[in-house]
Design an enzyme around this catalytic site. Structure first.
Site, PDB file in Angstrom:
ATOM      1  N   ASP A  42     -12.460   3.572  -0.341  1.00 11.17           N
ATOM      2  CA  ASP A  42     -11.792   2.700  -1.309  1.00 11.17           C
ATOM      3  C   ASP A  42     -12.521   1.367  -1.323  1.00 11.17           C
ATOM      4  OD1 ASP A  42      -9.961   0.727   0.474  1.00 11.17           O
ATOM      5  OD2 ASP A  42      -9.766   2.757   1.291  1.00 11.17           O
ATOM      6  N   ASP A  53      -0.509   0.062  -3.740  1.00 11.87           N
ATOM      7  CA  ASP A  53      -0.781  -0.462  -2.399  1.00 11.87           C
ATOM      8  C   ASP A  53       0.328  -1.450  -2.059  1.00 11.87           C
ATOM      9  OD1 ASP A  53      -1.705  -1.629  -0.107  1.00 11.87           O
ATOM     10  OD2 ASP A  53      -3.665  -2.194  -0.892  1.00 11.87           O
ATOM     11  N   GLU A 112       2.155  -3.223   1.154  1.00  9.54           N
ATOM     12  CA  GLU A 112       1.975  -3.464   2.583  1.00  9.54           C
ATOM     13  C   GLU A 112       2.236  -4.928   2.908  1.00  9.54           C
ATOM     14  OE1 GLU A 112      -2.259  -3.667   3.829  1.00  9.54           O
ATOM     15  OE2 GLU A 112      -2.679  -2.808   1.835  1.00  9.54           O
TER      16      GLU A 112
END
Length: 288
Positions: free
Chosen positions: A89, A178, A180
């Site tokens: 990524d 994503d 987090e």
């Protein structure tokens, strides 16, 4: 003679403004409903992990900072075999990527950063997204969530509008959320467990409504437990992409039997990932 008064003249006399001005004023609240927030400032922890400006967040930044050891994937076994597909990524930080070299080394898929929050789009997204595709990889886009900036559904729309969509071509993975630790402030972005779960579901459901696919969800078990109370609300609905650098991820979001993708390392300037299946399974995920 000026003739009988018109509604336009009456409104001008009463309000001292024009109809056009009134119309613009009336439209302003809607236009400002999602006004771009001020660019956030990275925390000291984020700066230590290489996030020096807003827009620089990347998957697993906190894991990179906290991890003191990184093991090679072949040293970790249980849920993965030698037939698994490997990927990387990337974000604007990597700049120009040698996709042909990575493909020759055996990497078969890539996730490319498209957006962050509500006011950042990666300047490298177009070249990285097309470059990975041209090399023969299966690729997808990811969005770094900042839940304190807007609703989940709005960020899903923003992501889709800036490259995060999906097409049934067998070479495009569903977009990834994503979610987090916050590199710009409080770990859970000011949300409690139920509020954070609702935000994630809002993003996920909006993405599904717009594309027909549920997004992949990137996270760490520690954040998921801390900020959602280890909710099982998305179990069986979205594929999970889990970061764990010291060993195979055995602690997973409640109700999840295994991670679809495992981020096992950040080395050589790239994040390395392993798909829990063969290249045929990866193609199936792209087509599903």
């Amino acid at each position: 003679m000026n003739g009988p008064p018109t509604m336009k003249n009456v409104l001008r006399a009463l309000c001292g403004t024009s109809i056009v001005t009134l119309g613009m004023a009336a439209a302003m609240p809607m236009a400002q409903a999602h006004a771009k927030p001020a660019l956030p400032t990275p925390t000291a922890a984020a700066r230590a992990a290489g996030i020096t400006t807003a827009g620089g967040a990347y998957p697993g930044w906190e894991s990179k900072r906290a991890s003191s050891t990184q093991q090679a994937p072949q040293q970790m076994a249980p849920m993965y075999t030698s037939g698994n597909a490997y990927g990387v990524d990337v974000s604007a930080y990597q700049g120009s990527v040698a996709w042909g070299t990575l493909r020759a080394e055996g990497f078969q898929f890539a996730y490319v950063k498209a957006t962050e929050g509500t006011n950042y789009t990666s300047s490298r997204f177009g070249s990285q997204y097309s470059g990975s595709y041209s090399s023969g990889m299966i690729r997808g886009a990811y969005h770094f969530a900042l839940p304190n900036q807007s609703s989940g559904s709005y960020q899903a729309d923003y992501f889709i509008a800036h490259g995060g969509g999906w097409s049934r071509d067998g070479r495009t993975l569903p977009g990834a959320l994503d979610i987090e630790y916050n590199p710009y402030g409080s770990s859970c972005y000011g949300y409690g467990w139920s509020g954070m779960t609702s935000w994630i579901k809002s993003f996920v459901n909006r993405y599904h409504y717009r594309t027909g696919r549920y997004p992949v969800v990137y996270t760490t078990y520690d954040w998921w437990r801390t900020c959602t109370g280890n909710t099982s609300a998305l179990a069986g609905l979205t594929p999970f992409w889990i970061a764990q650098y010291s060993h195979v991820p055995t602690q997973l979001p409640a109700g999840t039997r295994s991670s679809y993708i495992w981020q096992y390392s950040q080395s050589g300037g790239l994040d390395k990932n392993r798909f829990n299946g063969t290249i045929a399974g990866l193609r199936s995920l792209a087509l599903r």
